[in-house]
Design a protein around this motif. Structure first.
Motif, PDB file in Angstrom:
ATOM      1  N   ILE A  16     -30.759   3.114   3.389  1.00  0.00           N
ATOM      2  CA  ILE A  16     -30.547   2.562   4.736  1.00  0.00           C
ATOM      3  C   ILE A  16     -30.435   1.035   4.664  1.00  0.00           C
ATOM      4  N   GLU A  17     -29.489   0.482   5.391  1.00  0.00           N
ATOM      5  CA  GLU A  17     -29.289  -0.972   5.387  1.00  0.00           C
ATOM      6  C   GLU A  17     -30.546  -1.686   5.868  1.00  0.00           C
ATOM      7  N   GLY A  18     -30.944  -2.711   5.145  1.00  0.00           N
ATOM      8  CA  GLY A  18     -32.123  -3.507   5.515  1.00  0.00           C
ATOM      9  C   GLY A  18     -33.374  -3.128   4.766  1.00  0.00           C
TER      10      GLY A  18
ATOM     11  N   VAL B  53     -35.296  -2.266  14.331  1.00  0.00           N
ATOM     12  CA  VAL B  53     -33.908  -1.807  14.194  1.00  0.00           C
ATOM     13  C   VAL B  53     -33.762  -0.936  12.954  1.00  0.00           C
ATOM     14  N   VAL B  54     -34.329  -1.375  11.845  1.00  0.00           N
ATOM     15  CA  VAL B  54     -34.256  -0.586  10.617  1.00  0.00           C
ATOM     16  C   VAL B  54     -34.953   0.758  10.818  1.00  0.00           C
TER      17      VAL B  54
ATOM     18  N   ASP C  49     -40.124  10.731  11.078  1.00  0.00           N
ATOM     19  CA  ASP C  49     -40.511   9.801  12.125  1.00  0.00           C
ATOM     20  C   ASP C  49     -40.897   8.479  11.465  1.00  0.00           C
ATOM     21  N   VAL C  50     -40.732   7.380  12.206  1.00  0.00           N
ATOM     22  CA  VAL C  50     -41.022   6.053  11.658  1.00  0.00           C
ATOM     23  C   VAL C  50     -42.042   5.341  12.549  1.00  0.00           C
ATOM     24  N   VAL C  51     -43.010   4.723  11.911  1.00  0.00           N
ATOM     25  CA  VAL C  51     -44.002   3.900  12.608  1.00  0.00           C
ATOM     26  C   VAL C  51     -43.887   2.486  12.062  1.00  0.00           C
ATOM     27  N   THR C  52     -43.673   1.500  12.937  1.00  0.00           N
ATOM     28  CA  THR C  52     -43.660   0.108  12.480  1.00  0.00           C
ATOM     29  C   THR C  52     -45.094  -0.384  12.344  1.00  0.00           C
TER      30      THR C  52
END
Length: 397
Positions: free
Chosen positions: A96-98, A230-231, A243-246
């Motif tokens: 994934i970009e970033g 955003v990433v 799922d993603v957690v910042t």
């Protein structure tokens, strides 16, 4: 005869009315104790969450769909959970970009008597080639990588499990325990760490529900200049089974609850502070009325207005300081004794160090003394308007 001293005279005046002095000091003690205890409670949760998320060393955490809460329970609250996803997701995340760097961990649960000879705990199998979470602690602890059938325990695990033996059986395999990692302030302090090269042997012995080529969690570092949010959204858009957690969202549910508690606490402290100010006003109004004649005589024999004000404000500061010191000690003692009895804090690593407690204590001291000064300000200012002769004759209002 001892020379006149304002401070000595002020102390003597307070001793003449011990009960009244005690009531005001006690009220200041209570409000400061509530303030210190409440701030300790809220600050401990906030600092625990912030420090734990900062020390994880990653910007994003990728977990299986629906496992966000499980990840927080493991990383923040030291709870024992098992959740898995396919290992190839880590490779897909890396494209994934970033995304700058990716590493992953697998969480295994020990059960004494069934798979292991230690109490229930989380075993973390991590990839030593890509790891940037455990490696900094590991280098400090043993100065090298873990070998096959070697393990190292978190700071709290070493204390809780009490590993006097240097060997332990985990999932049917004997592991050499090399020591303990330094405290990190995260839920991983309660884990046991092994290299993921041991996972295949564990799978062969069938002592865990883990499937082939499965992992639990992926840690992601984001390239400089990219927004983690955003990433994270891009990862979720590309990989539907994750799922993603910042990092900033870790503990968000707890913080939301904390805001409600903070509002209730703030209103309670405000009302109690107003009550304490009114009590200080009432007591010092009585003190001033009682001692009008005394003040008039002092002025008549040469005492300056500044001397009178210094005398009364010395009494105010003595009461405020005594009450604030007692309240700070009481509030700090209660926080040390009771904080871990709250479910919100029971499993969180302690967030307050000595510096934090000193800051809260000083805030309590200033607040308590300020309340006392604010309550006494109006009665004491009346003295400035008094005419000594009228006071002595008893004609002053």
């Amino acid at each position: 005869m001892k020379p006149f001293n304002i401070h000595t005279f002020a102390i003597r005046n307070l001793k003449r009315k011990k009960f009244r002095t005690g009531v005001l000091a006690f009220s200041i003690t209570l409000i400061v104790a509530v303030l210190v205890f409440g701030f300790s409670f809220i600050s401990s949760i906030s600092l625990s969450i912030r420090r734990a998320s900062d020390r994880l060393g990653s910007d994003l955490i990728v977990v299986p769909v629906g496992a966000r809460g499980y990840a927080e329970e493991v990383l923040l609250e030291s709870k024992i959970k098992s959740f898995y996803m396919d290992k190839d997701i880590a490779g897909r995340v890396k494209t994934i970009e970033g995304v700058q760097a990716v590493t992953f961990q697998t969480y295994l649960t020990t059960i004494q008597g069934l798979c292991c000879d230690i109490p229930e705990a989380t075993v973390v199998a991590f990839n030593q080639e890509t790891d940037f979470i455990v490696r900094p602690w590991l280098e400090k602890a043993i100065g090298r990588k873990l070998g096959k059938n070697e393990a190292i325990v978190g700071h709290e695990s070493f204390l809780n499990i009490g590993l006097g033996l240097m060997d332990a059986v985990l999932f049917g395999t004997k592991f050499r325990i090399l020591g303990a990692l330094e405290k990190s302030g995260t839920g991983l302090d309660n884990a046991i760490f092994i290299s993921d090269e041991n996972v295949e042997e564990i799978l062969q012995k069938g002592k865990t529900p883990l499937g082939p080529d499965q992992i639990s969690i992926i840690f992601v570092k984001v390239k400089k200049g990219y927004d983690p949010y955003v990433v994270g959204r891009n990862i979720e858009g590309e990989i539907v089974e994750a799922d993603v957690v910042t990092r900033s969202d870790i503990g968000k549910g707890i913080i939301s609850t904390l805001k409600d508690i903070n509002m209730i606490f703030s209103i309670t402290v405000l009302m109690a502070s107003v009550l304490s100010v009114l009590l200080a006003w009432a007591i010092f109004s009585a003190i001033v009325n009682e001692r009008l004649r005394e003040v008039g005589i002092m002025r008549a024999i040469g005492a300056k207005e500044s001397h009178i004000l210094r005398l009364f404000f010395t009494e105010v500061l003595v009461i405020g300081t005594i009450g604030s010191v007692c309240g700070t000690v009481l509030g700090t003692s209660l926080s040390l004794l009771l904080l871990k009895s709250f479910s919100l804090l029971k499993n969180l690593p302690s967030g307050l160090n000595m510096y934090d407690r000193v800051i809260i204590g000083v805030s309590g001291l200033l607040t308590g003394t300020g309340i006392c000064i604010l309550g006494a300000l109006s009665p004491v200012r009346r003295i400035k308007k008094l005419e000594p002769l009228l006071v002595i004759k008893g004609e002053a209002e």
